[in-house]
Design a protein around this motif. Sequence first.
Motif, short mmCIF file in Angstrom:
data_model
loop_
_atom_site.label_atom_id
_atom_site.label_comp_id
_atom_site.label_asym_id
_atom_site.label_seq_id
_atom_site.Cartn_x
_atom_site.Cartn_y
_atom_site.Cartn_z
N GLY A 18 0.73 -1.16 0.13
CA GLY A 18 -0.04 -0.02 -0.06
C GLY A 18 0.90 1.38 0.01
O GLY A 18 0.70 2.22 -0.73
N ILE A 19 1.83 1.20 0.90
CA ILE A 19 2.84 2.37 0.98
C ILE A 19 3.57 2.64 -0.29
O ILE A 19 3.38 3.80 -0.82
N VAL A 20 4.17 1.53 -0.85
CA VAL A 20 5.03 2.16 -2.06
C VAL A 20 4.33 2.18 -3.09
O VAL A 20 4.87 2.89 -4.26
N ASN A 21 3.01 1.77 -3.18
CA ASN A 21 2.28 2.07 -4.60
C ASN A 21 1.47 3.39 -4.55
O ASN A 21 1.34 3.71 -5.54
N LEU A 22 1.39 3.73 -3.12
CA LEU A 22 0.14 4.89 -3.22
C LEU A 22 0.90 6.37 -2.84
O LEU A 22 0.30 7.49 -2.64
N LEU A 23 2.35 6.19 -2.38
CA LEU A 23 2.82 7.50 -1.90
C LEU A 23 4.30 7.37 -2.40
O LEU A 23 5.09 6.40 -2.30
N ALA B 17 -8.00 5.14 -5.39
CA ALA B 17 -6.69 4.58 -5.24
C ALA B 17 -5.83 4.01 -6.37
O ALA B 17 -4.66 4.36 -6.85
N LEU B 18 -6.79 3.63 -7.44
CA LEU B 18 -6.23 3.00 -8.48
C LEU B 18 -6.00 4.21 -9.65
O LEU B 18 -4.90 4.13 -10.30
N GLU B 19 -6.58 5.29 -9.47
CA GLU B 19 -6.52 6.40 -9.99
C GLU B 19 -5.07 7.02 -9.66
O GLU B 19 -4.13 7.35 -10.45
N ARG B 20 -4.82 7.20 -8.44
CA ARG B 20 -3.49 7.54 -7.81
C ARG B 20 -2.45 6.73 -8.55
O ARG B 20 -1.46 7.27 -8.82
N ILE B 21 -2.69 5.47 -8.43
CA ILE B 21 -1.63 4.53 -9.13
C ILE B 21 -1.28 4.90 -10.58
O ILE B 21 -0.17 5.02 -11.07
N GLU B 22 -2.38 5.11 -11.34
CA GLU B 22 -2.10 5.29 -12.59
C GLU B 22 -1.40 6.54 -12.82
O GLU B 22 -0.63 6.82 -13.81
N ALA B 23 -1.50 7.46 -12.09
CA ALA B 23 -1.00 8.83 -12.05
C ALA B 23 0.40 9.05 -11.49
O ALA B 23 1.19 10.03 -11.87
N ARG B 24 0.78 7.81 -10.89
CA ARG B 24 2.37 8.11 -10.16
C ARG B 24 3.21 8.08 -11.21
O ARG B 24 3.40 7.48 -12.46
N ASP B 25 4.42 8.81 -10.87
CA ASP B 25 5.55 8.76 -11.57
C ASP B 25 6.77 8.02 -10.69
O ASP B 25 7.91 8.34 -11.18
N HIS B 26 6.49 7.66 -9.73
CA HIS B 26 7.77 7.06 -8.97
C HIS B 26 7.96 5.43 -9.29
O HIS B 26 6.73 4.73 -9.52
N ALA B 27 9.01 4.85 -9.15
CA ALA B 27 9.23 3.60 -9.34
C ALA B 27 8.88 2.79 -8.45
O ALA B 27 9.05 3.26 -7.15
N PRO C 194 9.01 -1.23 -6.43
CA PRO C 194 9.61 -2.63 -6.62
C PRO C 194 8.86 -3.63 -7.34
O PRO C 194 7.70 -3.62 -7.29
N PHE C 195 9.52 -4.19 -8.18
CA PHE C 195 8.91 -5.32 -9.31
C PHE C 195 7.79 -6.17 -8.43
O PHE C 195 6.69 -6.27 -9.04
N SER C 196 8.32 -6.81 -7.33
CA SER C 196 7.50 -7.88 -6.70
C SER C 196 6.20 -7.02 -6.18
O SER C 196 5.25 -7.86 -5.79
N LEU C 197 6.28 -5.73 -5.77
CA LEU C 197 5.28 -5.24 -5.21
C LEU C 197 4.29 -4.33 -5.96
O LEU C 197 3.30 -3.83 -5.48
N ASP C 198 4.30 -4.47 -7.00
CA ASP C 198 3.61 -3.44 -8.09
C ASP C 198 2.37 -3.87 -8.42
O ASP C 198 2.20 -4.95 -9.03
N ILE C 199 1.30 -2.97 -7.95
CA ILE C 199 -0.14 -3.48 -8.07
C ILE C 199 -0.43 -3.65 -9.47
O ILE C 199 -1.13 -4.39 -10.04
N GLU C 200 0.19 -2.80 -10.33
CA GLU C 200 -0.10 -2.94 -11.67
C GLU C 200 0.12 -3.93 -12.21
O GLU C 200 -0.55 -4.86 -13.18
N LEU C 201 1.37 -4.66 -12.00
CA LEU C 201 1.90 -5.83 -12.61
C LEU C 201 1.09 -6.99 -11.99
O LEU C 201 0.59 -8.08 -12.68
#
Length: 389
Positions: A81-86, A223-233, A235-242
């Motif tokens: 949650g933290i790394v994807n949304l913040l 929250a999904l919109e926040r993820i779509e708009a983010r531009d920070h990297a 970690p691969f194994s934690l990426d909700i989009e993947l």
Amino acid sequence: MLKSMPSPPIDPPSRLLCGPGPSTVDPRVLAAMQRPMLGHLDPDFHDLLEEVVRMLRLVYRAPEGLALPLSATGTSGMEVGIVNLLAPGETIIVGQCGFFGRRIVEVARRHGADVIVVEADWGEAVPNAALLQALDEHPETRILAVVHAETSTGVEHPLAALGKELRAHPGGENVLLMADCVTSLGGVELEFERWGVDYAYSCTQKCLAAPPGMSPIALSERALERIEARDHAVPFSLDIELLRNYWTERPAVYHHTVPVLHIYALHEALRLVLAEGLERRWNRHRVAGAYLQQGLYALGFSLLATPTRQLAPLTAVRVPDDVDGKQVQEQLLRDHGIEVGGGLGSLAPPMWRIGLMGPNANQETADAVLTAFEEVFSQQPVLAAMAAG
Ligand SMILES: Cc1ncc(COP(=O)(O)O)c(C=O)c1O
């Protein structure tokens, strides 16, 4: 020298798991794990994934947005949650009144977030007004995080009220509400969408009564919109989009080899929750918890949580002065086969933590725990005196 013989097969003793988790696994869930193994890219298995997602939405009451289980434990649900949304450098407000609130603070700090901590004493809930005041002082806040069911203290946060107050608060509309539902999902009333929660994470080993190993999460559209708009990297194994591309997009895109048998277990656990009925299950946990708490009061104990915030599935009991809490725990385990927890972390006051979760949320199990405590007391002079009057 290392012995060259293999070990004998395992033969673990049977326990009544009445600690803070893991809880006793429903035998039907264990049986599901013995079904034939499928490959993680088998189309028949993908049908099962979709069923898990559908049932998870029902159990979270999250009809929109996204729900899926991570191949991980509750802590990773927190971190995801933290790394994807913040983004690092962004602000998060965290309500902290126990061990797991502290853990959110630590995870967010490690991610480089600017963390505003709003504290309450162990046994209390952080007042919603204090959280909203912190938002007034930090209008740049992106996430407000609380622990819905603080397993280290037995306190339930008034999450429904927080969701409502946050949305009505100036500047609250764009703040994501994150809730740790590790000890609430499947055992405590939780209405993800209606209460306005944006990100929730849980585990499988508590009220869902499956083995540890997965972390069901839910995300709102916001929250999904926040993820779509983010531009920070991320970690691969934690990426909700993947992860989403494997769990809900078809054809499924390989991300990692999921723990197939744990997914069978979760499927069965969710099926059992829904077959029982969510309201009925919440009520069963509530009645069992209240019964245990009354029994503990009758034995002369005091509880850590302030009574109006007492959680049903987890009861934290203060260890009386001059009693060796650890020794009591050991006796309960050794002589009665009952596991209860102790205090968590160096800041915890001396306590026992008793969980009545999943199949153990009933009067019979509460009676077994109370009787075992009584028997242990009778062997400890201080406790015997306490019980006598
Ligand atoms: C409220 C709460 N949050 C987070 C966690 C961490 O979960 P896990 O141990 O599955 O990583 C726990 C574990 O007990 C918990 O009770």
